[in-house]
Motif scaffolding. Structure first.
Motif, PDB file in Angstrom:
ATOM      1  N   PHE A 227       0.975  -1.236  -0.176  1.00 10.47           N
ATOM      2  CA  PHE A 227      -0.154  -0.006   0.057  1.00 10.47           C
ATOM      3  C   PHE A 227       0.941   1.322  -0.058  1.00 10.47           C
ATOM      4  N   VAL A 228       0.685   2.103  -0.921  1.00 11.70           N
ATOM      5  CA  VAL A 228       1.569   3.299  -1.016  1.00 11.70           C
ATOM      6  C   VAL A 228       0.673   4.635  -0.802  1.00 11.70           C
ATOM      7  N   ARG A 229       0.991   5.341   0.212  1.00 12.06           N
ATOM      8  CA  ARG A 229       0.313   6.649   0.169  1.00 12.06           C
ATOM      9  C   ARG A 229       0.738   7.565  -0.423  1.00 12.06           C
ATOM     10  N   VAL A 230       0.391   8.313  -1.374  1.00 12.04           N
ATOM     11  CA  VAL A 230       0.813   9.103  -2.450  1.00 12.04           C
ATOM     12  C   VAL A 230       0.528  10.557  -2.045  1.00 12.04           C
ATOM     13  N   ARG A 231       1.544  11.540  -1.628  1.00 10.76           N
ATOM     14  CA  ARG A 231       1.227  12.648  -1.276  1.00 10.76           C
ATOM     15  C   ARG A 231       1.960  13.689  -2.324  1.00 10.76           C
ATOM     16  N   ASP A 232       1.088  14.853  -2.530  1.00 12.11           N
ATOM     17  CA  ASP A 232       1.630  15.876  -3.636  1.00 12.11           C
ATOM     18  C   ASP A 232       2.587  16.974  -2.855  1.00 12.11           C
TER      19      ASP A 232
ATOM     20  N   ARG B 133      -1.209  16.995  -0.039  1.00  7.81           N
ATOM     21  CA  ARG B 133      -2.439  16.276  -0.274  1.00  7.81           C
ATOM     22  C   ARG B 133      -2.564  14.758  -0.786  1.00  7.81           C
ATOM     23  N   THR B 134      -3.496  14.049  -0.478  1.00  8.99           N
ATOM     24  CA  THR B 134      -3.413  12.542  -0.725  1.00  8.99           C
ATOM     25  C   THR B 134      -4.017  12.204  -1.952  1.00  8.99           C
ATOM     26  N   PHE B 135      -3.273  11.273  -2.496  1.00 11.06           N
ATOM     27  CA  PHE B 135      -3.971  10.910  -3.850  1.00 11.06           C
ATOM     28  C   PHE B 135      -4.900   9.787  -3.552  1.00 11.06           C
ATOM     29  N   VAL B 136      -6.279   9.934  -4.152  1.00  8.36           N
ATOM     30  CA  VAL B 136      -7.365   9.216  -3.821  1.00  8.36           C
ATOM     31  C   VAL B 136      -7.958   8.767  -5.213  1.00  8.36           C
ATOM     32  N   HIS B 137      -8.615   7.646  -5.218  1.00  6.42           N
ATOM     33  CA  HIS B 137      -9.124   7.060  -6.470  1.00  6.42           C
ATOM     34  C   HIS B 137     -10.058   5.917  -6.195  1.00  6.42           C
ATOM     35  N   ARG B 138     -10.933   5.982  -7.326  1.00  5.87           N
ATOM     36  CA  ARG B 138     -11.972   4.951  -7.153  1.00  5.87           C
ATOM     37  C   ARG B 138     -11.525   3.714  -8.319  1.00  5.87           C
TER      38      ARG B 138
ATOM     39  N   VAL C 213       3.001  -1.065   4.339  1.00  6.18           N
ATOM     40  CA  VAL C 213       2.464   0.216   4.146  1.00  6.18           C
ATOM     41  C   VAL C 213       3.588   1.164   3.696  1.00  6.18           C
ATOM     42  N   TYR C 214       3.620   2.052   2.715  1.00 11.33           N
ATOM     43  CA  TYR C 214       4.624   2.971   2.367  1.00 11.33           C
ATOM     44  C   TYR C 214       3.985   4.252   2.336  1.00 11.33           C
ATOM     45  N   GLU C 215       5.004   5.390   2.012  1.00  9.02           N
ATOM     46  CA  GLU C 215       4.496   6.664   1.655  1.00  9.02           C
ATOM     47  C   GLU C 215       5.470   7.211   0.477  1.00  9.02           C
ATOM     48  N   VAL C 216       4.963   7.914  -0.415  1.00 12.22           N
ATOM     49  CA  VAL C 216       5.927   8.581  -1.502  1.00 12.22           C
ATOM     50  C   VAL C 216       5.223  10.137  -1.577  1.00 12.22           C
ATOM     51  N   ARG C 217       6.169  10.962  -2.013  1.00 12.59           N
ATOM     52  CA  ARG C 217       5.833  12.312  -2.340  1.00 12.59           C
ATOM     53  C   ARG C 217       6.086  12.023  -3.883  1.00 12.59           C
ATOM     54  N   CYS C 218       4.980  12.827  -4.635  1.00  9.62           N
ATOM     55  CA  CYS C 218       4.910  12.531  -6.205  1.00  9.62           C
ATOM     56  C   CYS C 218       4.646  14.211  -6.605  1.00  9.62           C
ATOM     57  N   ASP C 219       5.554  14.733  -7.125  1.00  7.80           N
ATOM     58  CA  ASP C 219       5.466  15.983  -7.671  1.00  7.80           C
ATOM     59  C   ASP C 219       5.200  16.081  -9.352  1.00  7.80           C
ATOM     60  N   LEU C 220       5.176  14.742  -9.632  1.00  8.95           N
ATOM     61  CA  LEU C 220       5.150  14.741 -11.519  1.00  8.95           C
ATOM     62  C   LEU C 220       3.478  14.797 -11.545  1.00  8.95           C
ATOM     63  N   PRO C 221       3.229  15.067 -12.941  1.00 10.40           N
ATOM     64  CA  PRO C 221       1.862  14.964 -13.350  1.00 10.40           C
ATOM     65  C   PRO C 221       1.487  13.648 -13.338  1.00 10.40           C
ATOM     66  N   VAL C 222       0.431  13.154 -12.665  1.00  3.81           N
ATOM     67  CA  VAL C 222       0.063  11.608 -12.833  1.00  3.81           C
ATOM     68  C   VAL C 222      -0.892  11.402 -14.147  1.00  3.81           C
ATOM     69  N   ASP C 223      -0.715  10.279 -14.475  1.00  5.79           N
ATOM     70  CA  ASP C 223      -1.556   9.672 -15.626  1.00  5.79           C
ATOM     71  C   ASP C 223      -2.101   8.456 -15.350  1.00  5.79           C
ATOM     72  N   PRO C 224      -2.980   8.228 -14.538  1.00  2.27           N
ATOM     73  CA  PRO C 224      -3.180   6.793 -13.707  1.00  2.27           C
ATOM     74  C   PRO C 224      -3.769   5.708 -14.964  1.00  2.27           C
TER      75      PRO C 224
ATOM     76  N   GLY D 196      -8.106  12.085  -7.666  1.00  2.00           N
ATOM     77  CA  GLY D 196      -8.209  13.429  -7.091  1.00  2.00           C
ATOM     78  C   GLY D 196      -7.041  13.539  -5.966  1.00  2.00           C
ATOM     79  N   PHE D 197      -6.481  14.580  -5.662  1.00  2.34           N
ATOM     80  CA  PHE D 197      -5.641  14.694  -4.527  1.00  2.34           C
ATOM     81  C   PHE D 197      -6.310  15.567  -3.531  1.00  2.34           C
ATOM     82  N   LEU D 198      -6.760  14.993  -2.391  1.00  2.00           N
ATOM     83  CA  LEU D 198      -7.672  15.506  -1.373  1.00  2.00           C
ATOM     84  C   LEU D 198      -6.578  15.936   0.040  1.00  2.00           C
ATOM     85  N   ASP D 199      -7.161  17.185   0.346  1.00  3.97           N
ATOM     86  CA  ASP D 199      -6.690  17.826   1.698  1.00  3.97           C
ATOM     87  C   ASP D 199      -6.956  16.703   2.605  1.00  3.97           C
TER      88      ASP D 199
END
Length: 177
Positions: A44-49, A53-58, A125-136, A145-148
């Protein structure tokens, strides 16, 4: 995947089967692991910008596990012989559609067991910072979306979430992470 390499059906991917101590006791195709409820390994990787903010997806409706549910982690199964660390980076880059992410930082490890006892997997469980534009990946992600923190907390009561991700989120919250 390298050009000219045939795509592997995810159901045919070989996974390590592990015991209650996360020791490998065998291997089986993913479809068999899921069908028989065999214990395996996941990341599990929690992605933050840059704004925290946390990357959330459906998840897409075609996912083998928890189709169409929301998730606040990217990640997935660890392949046979693959390390958790390598799987975390591979899965994060694949699902986000990026390359060149820093190596995700490990936060915790726990044994997830479904409420009915039919599913069980070791979860790193991990965490990573992603400053790159995402293209899931469209095969993996139906919406994102990235949610606060405030919006994520509100959505926890409004959306239907993957249960293993909620378990990981709760453990991180208890640790103040």
């Amino acid at each position: 995947m390298t050009p000219g390499t045939p795509a592997v059906n995810p159901a045919d991917e070989i996974l390590d089967v592990v015991d209650e101590n996360d020791v490998v006791v065998g291997q089986a195709p993913r479809a068999e692991v899921y069908a028989r409820g065999l214990r395996h390994r996941c990341t599990f990787v929690r992605v933050r910008d840059a704004g925290g903010r946390t990357f959330v997806h459906r998840r897409t409706a075609t996912k083998l596990v928890f189709p169409s549910l929301y998730d606040m982690f990217v990640g997935g199964v660890v392949g046979a012989g693959e390390s958790y660390d390598d799987a975390a980076l591979r899965e994060a880059e694949e699902e986000l559609g990026v390359s060149g992410l820093p190596r995700p930082v490990p936060l915790l490890k726990f044994l997830y067991e479904s409420a009915d006892g039919a599913q069980s997997w070791w979860s790193h469980v991990y965490e990573v910072r992603c400053d790159l534009p995402v293209d899931p990946q469209v095969e993996e992600v139906a919406w994102y979306g990235f949610l606060d923190g405030e919006e994520l907390a509100r959505r926890l009561t409004e959306w239907t979430w993957v249960p293993d991700g909620l378990a990981a989120h709760e453990r991180l919250r208890e640790l103040g992470l």
